[in-house]
Design an enzyme around this catalytic site. Structure first.
Site, PDB file in Angstrom:
ATOM      1  N   HIS A 161       0.828  -1.201   0.000  1.00 22.60           N
ATOM      2  CA  HIS A 161       0.000   0.000   0.000  1.00 22.60           C
ATOM      3  C   HIS A 161       0.865   1.256   0.000  1.00 22.60           C
ATOM      4  O   HIS A 161       1.581   1.533   0.961  1.00 22.60           O
ATOM      5  CB  HIS A 161      -0.934   0.022   1.215  1.00 22.60           C
ATOM      6  CG  HIS A 161      -1.870   1.187   1.199  1.00 22.60           C
ATOM      7  ND1 HIS A 161      -3.055   1.190   0.503  1.00 22.60           N
ATOM      8  CD2 HIS A 161      -1.771   2.417   1.755  1.00 22.60           C
ATOM      9  CE1 HIS A 161      -3.649   2.354   0.630  1.00 22.60           C
ATOM     10  NE2 HIS A 161      -2.891   3.114   1.399  1.00 22.60           N
ATOM     11  N   HIS A 184      -1.865   3.950  -8.464  1.00 20.81           N
ATOM     12  CA  HIS A 184      -2.146   3.104  -9.634  1.00 20.81           C
ATOM     13  C   HIS A 184      -1.826   3.862 -10.911  1.00 20.81           C
ATOM     14  O   HIS A 184      -2.067   5.060 -11.025  1.00 20.81           O
ATOM     15  CB  HIS A 184      -3.594   2.618  -9.640  1.00 20.81           C
ATOM     16  CG  HIS A 184      -4.619   3.695  -9.432  1.00 20.81           C
ATOM     17  ND1 HIS A 184      -4.878   4.226  -8.191  1.00 20.81           N
ATOM     18  CD2 HIS A 184      -5.429   4.335 -10.292  1.00 20.81           C
ATOM     19  CE1 HIS A 184      -5.809   5.149  -8.299  1.00 20.81           C
ATOM     20  NE2 HIS A 184      -6.162   5.249  -9.570  1.00 20.81           N
TER      21      HIS A 184
HETATM   22  P1  AMP Z   1      -8.484   7.183 -10.199  1.00 20.33           P
HETATM   23  O1  AMP Z   1      -9.591   8.159 -10.496  1.00 20.33           O
HETATM   24  O2  AMP Z   1      -7.218   7.510 -10.959  1.00 20.33           O
HETATM   25  O3  AMP Z   1      -8.262   7.012  -8.716  1.00 20.33           O
HETATM   26  O4  AMP Z   1      -8.941   5.791 -10.806  1.00 20.33           O
HETATM   27  C1  AMP Z   1      -9.563   4.793 -10.053  1.00 20.33           C
HETATM   28  C2  AMP Z   1      -9.963   3.725 -11.045  1.00 20.33           C
HETATM   29  O5  AMP Z   1     -10.201   2.527 -10.348  1.00 20.33           O
HETATM   30  C3  AMP Z   1     -11.231   4.045 -11.843  1.00 20.33           C
HETATM   31  O6  AMP Z   1     -10.918   4.050 -13.233  1.00 20.33           O
HETATM   32  C4  AMP Z   1     -12.173   2.909 -11.460  1.00 20.33           C
HETATM   33  O7  AMP Z   1     -12.962   2.490 -12.557  1.00 20.33           O
HETATM   34  C5  AMP Z   1     -11.215   1.831 -11.008  1.00 20.33           C
HETATM   35  N1  AMP Z   1     -11.740   0.864 -10.059  1.00 20.33           N
HETATM   36  C6  AMP Z   1     -12.356   1.113  -8.887  1.00 20.33           C
HETATM   37  N2  AMP Z   1     -12.665  -0.040  -8.264  1.00 20.33           N
HETATM   38  C7  AMP Z   1     -12.232  -1.048  -9.051  1.00 20.33           C
HETATM   39  C8  AMP Z   1     -12.246  -2.472  -8.966  1.00 20.33           C
HETATM   40  N3  AMP Z   1     -12.791  -3.103  -7.902  1.00 20.33           N
HETATM   41  N4  AMP Z   1     -11.716  -3.196  -9.959  1.00 20.33           N
HETATM   42  C9  AMP Z   1     -11.173  -2.581 -11.020  1.00 20.33           C
HETATM   43  N5  AMP Z   1     -11.110  -1.235 -11.173  1.00 20.33           N
HETATM   44  C10 AMP Z   1     -11.641  -0.477 -10.203  1.00 20.33           C
HETATM   45 ZN    ZN Z   2      -4.002  -0.251  -0.607  1.00 22.17          ZN
END
Ligand code: AMP
Ligand code: ZN
Length: 117
Positions: free
Chosen positions: A46, A100
């Site tokens: 994390h 990410h």
């Molecule tokens: P961000 O706005 O850069 O924090 O992007 C977060 C991303 O995580 C978004 O594109 C969501 O669609 C994706 N996301 C959230 N939960 C999940 C999940 N359980 N599995 C896959 N993608 C996810």
């Molecule tokens: Zn985490």
């Protein structure tokens, strides 16, 4: 982080469509894709955001970017190009507080950021 959704994906406590995994990172399909290819690459440990990185994470970040490059090649989107995106914090639009990298491609991509004048 007990309540972190991406930590849970890394620990296989909730499902994800995994494309690649190593000791340090995991790559899986974004649940709400904005392009034909939309993959998230995360460190298994994390780290809240780029703003929380330390010098010792340099190799880890290199692995994340190089794995995105490899996945783009494997999915045959490399030749036409793609976007790598990391949002950082509130103004950056980061919604999941576990670092990410978005790999986005497979079609021409519009710019989401406009000039300020
Ligand atoms: P961000 O706005 O850069 O924090 O992007 C977060 C991303 O995580 C978004 O594109 C969501 O669609 C994706 N996301 C959230 N939960 C999940 C999940 N359980 N599995 C896959 N993608 C996810
Ligand atoms: Zn985490």
């Amino acid at each position: 982080m007990a309540d972190c959704i991406f930590c849970k994906i890394a620990k296989k406590e909730i499902p994800a469509e995994t494309l690649f995994e190593s000791d340090n990172i995991i790559a899986f399909k974004d649940a709400n894709p904005i392009a034909p290819v939309h993959v998230l690459v995360i460190p298994k440990k994390h780290i809240k955001s780029v703003a929380e990185l330390h010098e010792e994470d340099a190799g880890l970040m290199g692995e994340i970017i190089l794995s995105a490059k490899k996945i783009a090649e494997d999915l045959e989107i490399s030749q036409n190009g793609y976007k790598l995106l990391i949002r950082v914090g509130k103004y950056g639009g980061q919604e999941v507080d576990h670092l990410h990298l978005h790999l986005i491609g497979g079609a021409p991509l519009s710019e989401e950021i406009q000039p300020i004048s």
